[in-house]
Design a protein around this motif. Sequence first.
Motif, PDB file in Angstrom:
ATOM      1  N   LEU A  17     -50.129 -15.474  24.076  1.00 23.46           N
ATOM      2  CA  LEU A  17     -49.154 -14.341  23.722  1.00 23.46           C
ATOM      3  C   LEU A  17     -48.156 -15.469  23.193  1.00 23.46           C
ATOM      4  CD1 LEU A  17     -47.472 -12.014  24.779  1.00 23.46           C
ATOM      5  CD2 LEU A  17     -47.245 -13.182  26.808  1.00 23.46           C
ATOM      6  N   ALA A  18     -46.831 -15.369  22.589  1.00 23.77           N
ATOM      7  CA  ALA A  18     -46.107 -15.953  22.115  1.00 23.77           C
ATOM      8  C   ALA A  18     -44.773 -15.335  22.460  1.00 23.77           C
ATOM      9  CB  ALA A  18     -46.389 -16.297  20.611  1.00 23.77           C
ATOM     10  N   LEU A  19     -43.973 -16.081  23.123  1.00 22.01           N
ATOM     11  CA  LEU A  19     -42.361 -16.209  23.739  1.00 22.01           C
ATOM     12  C   LEU A  19     -41.642 -16.275  22.254  1.00 22.01           C
ATOM     13  CD1 LEU A  19     -41.999 -16.497  27.475  1.00 22.01           C
ATOM     14  CD2 LEU A  19     -42.916 -14.424  26.034  1.00 22.01           C
TER      15      LEU A  19
ATOM     16  N   VAL B  20     -40.814 -13.982  32.717  1.00 15.67           N
ATOM     17  CA  VAL B  20     -39.980 -14.109  33.972  1.00 15.67           C
ATOM     18  C   VAL B  20     -39.962 -15.755  34.129  1.00 15.67           C
ATOM     19  CG1 VAL B  20     -39.601 -14.905  36.592  1.00 15.67           C
ATOM     20  CG2 VAL B  20     -40.499 -12.446  35.872  1.00 15.67           C
ATOM     21  N   ALA B  21     -40.770 -16.808  33.967  1.00 16.76           N
ATOM     22  CA  ALA B  21     -40.794 -18.100  34.229  1.00 16.76           C
ATOM     23  C   ALA B  21     -39.820 -18.332  33.122  1.00 16.76           C
ATOM     24  CB  ALA B  21     -42.314 -18.574  33.720  1.00 16.76           C
ATOM     25  N   ALA B  22     -39.909 -18.263  31.284  1.00 13.24           N
ATOM     26  CA  ALA B  22     -38.747 -18.512  30.377  1.00 13.24           C
ATOM     27  C   ALA B  22     -37.293 -18.161  31.036  1.00 13.24           C
ATOM     28  CB  ALA B  22     -39.779 -17.477  29.650  1.00 13.24           C
ATOM     29  N   ILE B  23     -37.709 -17.103  31.844  1.00 15.22           N
ATOM     30  CA  ILE B  23     -35.649 -16.233  32.419  1.00 15.22           C
ATOM     31  C   ILE B  23     -35.351 -17.587  33.734  1.00 15.22           C
ATOM     32  CG2 ILE B  23     -34.646 -15.006  33.889  1.00 15.22           C
ATOM     33  CD1 ILE B  23     -35.019 -14.178  30.308  1.00 15.22           C
ATOM     34  N   LEU B  24     -36.379 -18.002  34.492  1.00 10.29           N
ATOM     35  CA  LEU B  24     -35.959 -18.795  35.606  1.00 10.29           C
ATOM     36  C   LEU B  24     -35.968 -20.502  34.188  1.00 10.29           C
ATOM     37  CD1 LEU B  24     -38.927 -18.081  38.462  1.00 10.29           C
ATOM     38  CD2 LEU B  24     -36.224 -17.607  37.675  1.00 10.29           C
TER      39      LEU B  24
ATOM     40  N   GLU C 187     -45.024 -11.442  23.020  1.00  7.32           N
ATOM     41  CA  GLU C 187     -45.661 -10.885  20.919  1.00  7.32           C
ATOM     42  C   GLU C 187     -46.880 -11.387  21.143  1.00  7.32           C
ATOM     43  OE1 GLU C 187     -42.666 -10.487  17.249  1.00  7.32           O
ATOM     44  OE2 GLU C 187     -44.404 -12.643  17.033  1.00  7.32           O
ATOM     45  N   GLN C 188     -47.876  -9.746  20.848  1.00  7.74           N
ATOM     46  CA  GLN C 188     -49.422 -10.452  20.472  1.00  7.74           C
ATOM     47  C   GLN C 188     -49.625 -10.053  19.549  1.00  7.74           C
ATOM     48  OE1 GLN C 188     -51.316  -9.304  23.949  1.00  7.74           O
ATOM     49  NE2 GLN C 188     -52.569 -11.254  23.889  1.00  7.74           N
ATOM     50  N   ASP C 189     -50.102 -10.549  18.383  1.00  5.92           N
ATOM     51  CA  ASP C 189     -50.367 -10.044  17.184  1.00  5.92           C
ATOM     52  C   ASP C 189     -49.593  -9.845  16.601  1.00  5.92           C
ATOM     53  OD1 ASP C 189     -53.798 -10.978  17.394  1.00  5.92           O
ATOM     54  OD2 ASP C 189     -54.098  -9.785  18.391  1.00  5.92           O
ATOM     55  N   GLY C 190     -48.651 -10.009  16.640  1.00  5.27           N
ATOM     56  CA  GLY C 190     -47.259  -9.397  15.835  1.00  5.27           C
ATOM     57  C   GLY C 190     -46.084  -8.044  16.252  1.00  5.27           C
ATOM     58  N   ILE C 191     -47.466  -8.006  17.732  1.00  2.21           N
ATOM     59  CA  ILE C 191     -46.216  -6.713  18.529  1.00  2.21           C
ATOM     60  C   ILE C 191     -45.951  -7.321  19.091  1.00  2.21           C
ATOM     61  CG2 ILE C 191     -47.779  -4.530  19.599  1.00  2.21           C
ATOM     62  CD1 ILE C 191     -49.217  -4.664  17.379  1.00  2.21           C
ATOM     63  N   ILE C 192     -45.100  -6.605  19.594  1.00  4.37           N
ATOM     64  CA  ILE C 192     -44.433  -6.559  20.931  1.00  4.37           C
ATOM     65  C   ILE C 192     -44.260  -6.131  21.543  1.00  4.37           C
ATOM     66  CG2 ILE C 192     -41.942  -6.601  21.864  1.00  4.37           C
ATOM     67  CD1 ILE C 192     -40.084  -6.635  19.404  1.00  4.37           C
TER      68      ILE C 192
ATOM     69  N   GLY D 272     -50.559  -5.945  33.474  1.00  2.00           N
ATOM     70  CA  GLY D 272     -52.089  -7.096  34.101  1.00  2.00           C
ATOM     71  C   GLY D 272     -52.205  -8.156  33.653  1.00  2.00           C
ATOM     72  N   ARG D 273     -51.684  -8.676  32.227  1.00  2.00           N
ATOM     73  CA  ARG D 273     -52.699 -10.109  31.540  1.00  2.00           C
ATOM     74  C   ARG D 273     -51.441 -11.574  31.980  1.00  2.00           C
ATOM     75  NH1 ARG D 273     -53.224  -6.322  26.263  1.00  2.00           N
ATOM     76  NH2 ARG D 273     -54.728  -5.242  26.810  1.00  2.00           N
ATOM     77  N   GLY D 274     -50.568 -10.924  32.537  1.00  2.00           N
ATOM     78  CA  GLY D 274     -49.487 -12.500  33.016  1.00  2.00           C
ATOM     79  C   GLY D 274     -48.001 -12.743  32.070  1.00  2.00           C
ATOM     80  N   VAL D 275     -48.087 -11.017  31.454  1.00  2.00           N
ATOM     81  CA  VAL D 275     -46.536 -11.089  30.678  1.00  2.00           C
ATOM     82  C   VAL D 275     -45.888 -10.930  31.580  1.00  2.00           C
ATOM     83  CG1 VAL D 275     -45.468  -9.860  28.699  1.00  2.00           C
ATOM     84  CG2 VAL D 275     -48.235  -9.490  28.612  1.00  2.00           C
TER      85      VAL D 275
END
Length: 157
Positions: free
Chosen positions: A4-6, A100-104, A64-69, A92-95
């Motif tokens: 997963l890419a943010l 939230v971690a990025a927001i915090l 984004e995962q595999d270029g898909i948001i 259910g995959r931690g997205v």
Amino acid sequence: MTTLALRPYRPHDAGSTAGVYQAAIRVTAAQHYDHDQVQAWAGTEIDLARWNHNRSAAWTVVAEQDGIIVGFADLTADGELDMLFVHPQAGGRGVARQLVAAILAEARRREFRSITTHASRAARPALERLGFVVDAENLENTVHAVAVPNFDMHIDL
């Protein structure tokens, strides 16, 4: 499984993020709200110019995962987690946790002391696991004249 890419929101993400928003409401939130509530909340058509303006006015991060948001979240200038939506197929995959971690992290960078949010019934358990606490239940919250209850929550930083 792919990573997963943010990344920051970009104006051309409007359609994809609006699609995630509607899918999350129509599938995930629909387990917690009735048909009329879902219809009022999800709406039928989103004004993408206004949507883009709102995402651009906030600090918005997309997953984004595999270029898909597959998800996105907003942090407003006044310290509110305004949006947190994950596509049901990515649930259910931690997205949400990573968003939230990025927001915090951004909130801490801005030296906010706490973050508030208005969480849906669907989002409340995940946010509680991440450290948010319920301040009040809003049974009278309305969207397009339909009651769509939610919760005022916060997290101290």
